[in-house]
Design a protein around this motif. Structure first.
Motif, PDB file in Angstrom:
ATOM      1  N   GLY A  12       0.802  -1.221   0.000  1.00 37.89           N
ATOM      2  CA  GLY A  12       0.000   0.000   0.000  1.00 37.89           C
ATOM      3  C   GLY A  12       0.831   1.265   0.000  1.00 37.89           C
ATOM      4  N   ARG A  13       2.172   1.117  -0.006  1.00 44.19           N
ATOM      5  CA  ARG A  13       3.064   2.305   0.038  1.00 44.19           C
ATOM      6  C   ARG A  13       4.177   2.187  -0.988  1.00 44.19           C
ATOM      7  N   MET A  14       4.056   1.249  -1.963  1.00 43.81           N
ATOM      8  CA  MET A  14       5.101   1.086  -2.966  1.00 43.81           C
ATOM      9  C   MET A  14       4.459   1.115  -4.350  1.00 43.81           C
ATOM     10  N   LEU A  15       5.005   1.967  -5.219  1.00 44.47           N
ATOM     11  CA  LEU A  15       4.475   2.139  -6.568  1.00 44.47           C
ATOM     12  C   LEU A  15       5.513   1.686  -7.580  1.00 44.47           C
ATOM     13  N   ASN A  16       5.002   1.316  -8.763  1.00 43.49           N
ATOM     14  CA  ASN A  16       5.887   0.959  -9.871  1.00 43.49           C
ATOM     15  C   ASN A  16       5.288   1.483 -11.154  1.00 43.49           C
ATOM     16  N   ILE A  17       6.167   1.788 -12.108  1.00 45.42           N
ATOM     17  CA  ILE A  17       5.680   2.143 -13.433  1.00 45.42           C
ATOM     18  C   ILE A  17       6.083   1.038 -14.400  1.00 45.42           C
ATOM     19  N   HIS A  18       5.101   0.638 -15.202  1.00 43.60           N
ATOM     20  CA  HIS A  18       5.321  -0.460 -16.133  1.00 43.60           C
ATOM     21  C   HIS A  18       4.936   0.010 -17.531  1.00 43.60           C
ATOM     22  N   PRO A  19       5.782  -0.276 -18.532  1.00 45.06           N
ATOM     23  CA  PRO A  19       5.545   0.252 -19.880  1.00 45.06           C
ATOM     24  C   PRO A  19       4.580  -0.583 -20.717  1.00 45.06           C
ATOM     25  N   SER A  20       3.348  -0.729 -20.185  1.00 48.42           N
ATOM     26  CA  SER A  20       2.248  -1.305 -20.987  1.00 48.42           C
ATOM     27  C   SER A  20       0.940  -0.883 -20.346  1.00 48.42           C
ATOM     28  N   LEU A  21      -0.151  -1.135 -21.058  1.00 46.87           N
ATOM     29  CA  LEU A  21      -1.479  -0.882 -20.490  1.00 46.87           C
ATOM     30  C   LEU A  21      -1.905  -2.148 -19.744  1.00 46.87           C
ATOM     31  N   SER A  45      -3.297  -1.163 -31.835  1.00 49.03           N
ATOM     32  CA  SER A  45      -3.304   0.205 -32.365  1.00 49.03           C
ATOM     33  C   SER A  45      -3.017   1.218 -31.257  1.00 49.03           C
ATOM     34  N   GLU A  46      -3.105   0.720 -30.000  1.00 48.89           N
ATOM     35  CA  GLU A  46      -2.884   1.584 -28.846  1.00 48.89           C
ATOM     36  C   GLU A  46      -1.973   0.876 -27.855  1.00 48.89           C
ATOM     37  N   HIS A  47      -1.178   1.641 -27.150  1.00 47.89           N
ATOM     38  CA  HIS A  47      -0.234   1.103 -26.165  1.00 47.89           C
ATOM     39  C   HIS A  47      -0.097   2.177 -25.081  1.00 47.89           C
ATOM     40  N   GLY A  48       0.803   1.931 -24.108  1.00 49.06           N
ATOM     41  CA  GLY A  48       0.950   2.974 -23.086  1.00 49.06           C
ATOM     42  C   GLY A  48       1.684   2.498 -21.863  1.00 49.06           C
ATOM     43  N   CYS A  49       1.428   3.133 -20.744  1.00 53.89           N
ATOM     44  CA  CYS A  49       2.125   2.819 -19.491  1.00 53.89           C
ATOM     45  C   CYS A  49       1.141   2.856 -18.322  1.00 53.89           C
ATOM     46  N   THR A  50       1.545   2.194 -17.261  1.00 52.39           N
ATOM     47  CA  THR A  50       0.687   2.053 -16.084  1.00 52.39           C
ATOM     48  C   THR A  50       1.491   2.288 -14.806  1.00 52.39           C
ATOM     49  N   VAL A  51       0.943   3.031 -13.887  1.00 52.83           N
ATOM     50  CA  VAL A  51       1.496   3.087 -12.526  1.00 52.83           C
ATOM     51  C   VAL A  51       0.562   2.258 -11.654  1.00 52.83           C
ATOM     52  N   HIS A  52       1.155   1.370 -10.865  1.00 51.31           N
ATOM     53  CA  HIS A  52       0.335   0.487 -10.033  1.00 51.31           C
ATOM     54  C   HIS A  52       0.968   0.307  -8.663  1.00 51.31           C
ATOM     55  N   GLU A  53       0.143  -0.049  -7.689  1.00 54.73           N
ATOM     56  CA  GLU A  53       0.683  -0.437  -6.384  1.00 54.73           C
ATOM     57  C   GLU A  53       1.364  -1.787  -6.558  1.00 54.73           C
ATOM     58  N   VAL A  54       2.488  -1.947  -5.887  1.00 57.15           N
ATOM     59  CA  VAL A  54       3.255  -3.187  -6.005  1.00 57.15           C
ATOM     60  C   VAL A  54       2.727  -4.217  -5.016  1.00 57.15           C
ATOM     61  N   THR A  55       2.425  -5.392  -5.550  1.00 57.78           N
ATOM     62  CA  THR A  55       2.019  -6.517  -4.692  1.00 57.78           C
ATOM     63  C   THR A  55       2.958  -7.681  -5.008  1.00 57.78           C
ATOM     64  N   ALA A  56       2.734  -8.818  -4.379  1.00 61.30           N
ATOM     65  CA  ALA A  56       3.669  -9.937  -4.529  1.00 61.30           C
ATOM     66  C   ALA A  56       3.690 -10.467  -5.960  1.00 61.30           C
ATOM     67  N   ARG A  57       2.585 -10.294  -6.687  1.00 57.01           N
ATOM     68  CA  ARG A  57       2.554 -10.804  -8.069  1.00 57.01           C
ATOM     69  C   ARG A  57       3.093  -9.729  -9.002  1.00 57.01           C
ATOM     70  N   LEU A  58       4.014 -10.101  -9.880  1.00 56.51           N
ATOM     71  CA  LEU A  58       4.724  -9.168 -10.745  1.00 56.51           C
ATOM     72  C   LEU A  58       3.759  -8.369 -11.633  1.00 56.51           C
ATOM     73  N   ASP A  59       3.911  -7.037 -11.595  1.00 55.07           N
ATOM     74  CA  ASP A  59       3.134  -6.150 -12.478  1.00 55.07           C
ATOM     75  C   ASP A  59       1.631  -6.398 -12.349  1.00 55.07           C
ATOM     76  N   ASP A  60       1.154  -6.527 -11.094  1.00 52.97           N
ATOM     77  CA  ASP A  60      -0.215  -7.005 -10.940  1.00 52.97           C
ATOM     78  C   ASP A  60      -1.042  -6.240  -9.928  1.00 52.97           C
ATOM     79  N   GLY A  61      -0.514  -5.264  -9.247  1.00 52.18           N
ATOM     80  CA  GLY A  61      -1.254  -4.607  -8.155  1.00 52.18           C
ATOM     81  C   GLY A  61      -2.310  -3.639  -8.664  1.00 52.18           C
ATOM     82  N   PRO A  62      -3.070  -3.043  -7.743  1.00 54.69           N
ATOM     83  CA  PRO A  62      -4.123  -2.077  -8.121  1.00 54.69           C
ATOM     84  C   PRO A  62      -3.577  -0.962  -9.007  1.00 54.69           C
ATOM     85  N   ILE A  63      -4.301  -0.671 -10.082  1.00 52.00           N
ATOM     86  CA  ILE A  63      -3.845   0.350 -11.034  1.00 52.00           C
ATOM     87  C   ILE A  63      -4.148   1.739 -10.495  1.00 52.00           C
TER      88      ILE A  63
END
Ligand code: GRF
Length: 195
Positions: A102-111, A130-148
């Motif tokens: 709940g206090r760690m964020l990550n940026i990942h280069p996909s939607l 046709s569309e792509h992008g980036c996501t900031v999410h809360e970090v959880t134990a599962r890789l690139d998987d926390g709340p967006i």
């Protein structure tokens, strides 16, 4: 709020975050932490007067928890409230992640949830998106998987290569991450969708 930024490389997202934390911001940078002494971001952080520390992961071999115990020390010593992963390229165990839940964020280069893991731009091109992008999410134990917490979109253009697409996404990363951190540090966890 005191923000520690963890990097492994050039730290362009780290620079965007540092430069966004002006006096009126609910957060201030307390540390830049890298797992690699060669990370170009370290000099950029030092040039901005932010304390830096290196905890090299290699001496720990496969002992991830011992490495993470070392990571905890400078983070706690700096009085860290929020951790921002920004181009940090080591997988963190759920032991470490749960201490920053709940206090760690990550940026990942996909939607997310599309294209978790690596080579996201190549995968989007191969899929013919046709569309792509980036996501900031809360970090959880599962890789690139926390709340967006936020996303930004870019068009995929004719003739795009993974590098040209990555460059277009990176521009949006530098808009999105600071905007999400400002909201998050102010206690607002509503997802932020940039145009
Ligand atoms: C960026 O693609 C970012 O999405 C990923 O690491 C790459 C480099 O980031 N997390 P930076 O320039 O080191 O901030």
């Amino acid at each position: 709020k005191r923000v520690a930024i963890m990097i492994s490389g050039g730290g362009s997202n780290m620079v965007a975050l540092l430069d966004s934390m002006t006096a009126d911001h609910p957060a201030e940078p307390c540390l830049v932490l890298s797992n690699d002494a060669r990370a170009g971001g370290l000099a950029k952080a030092a040039a901005r007067g932010v304390p830096t520390t290196v905890v090299d992961h290699r001496p720990f071999g496969k002992n991830r928890s011992a490495f993470e115990d070392e990571l905890m020390k400078p983070l706690l010593a700096a009085g860290t409230d929020i951790v921002c992963l920004a181009g940090f390229m080591r997988v963190l165990t759920d032991g470490f992640v749960s201490r920053w839940q709940g206090r760690m964020l990550n940026i990942h280069p996909s939607l997310l949830p599309k294209y978790k893991g690596l080579h996201t731009h190549q995968r989007a091109l191969e899929a013919g998106d046709s569309e792509h992008g980036c996501t900031v999410h809360e970090v959880t134990a599962r890789l690139d998987d926390g709340p967006i917490l936020g996303q930004a979109r870019v068009p995929v253009m004719e003739g795009d290569t993974p590098d040209s697409l990555a460059a277009r996404v990176l521009v949006q990363e530098h808009r999105l991450y600071p905007a999400v951190l400002r909201r998050f540090a102010g206690g607002d966890r509503r997802p932020l969708m940039l145009d």
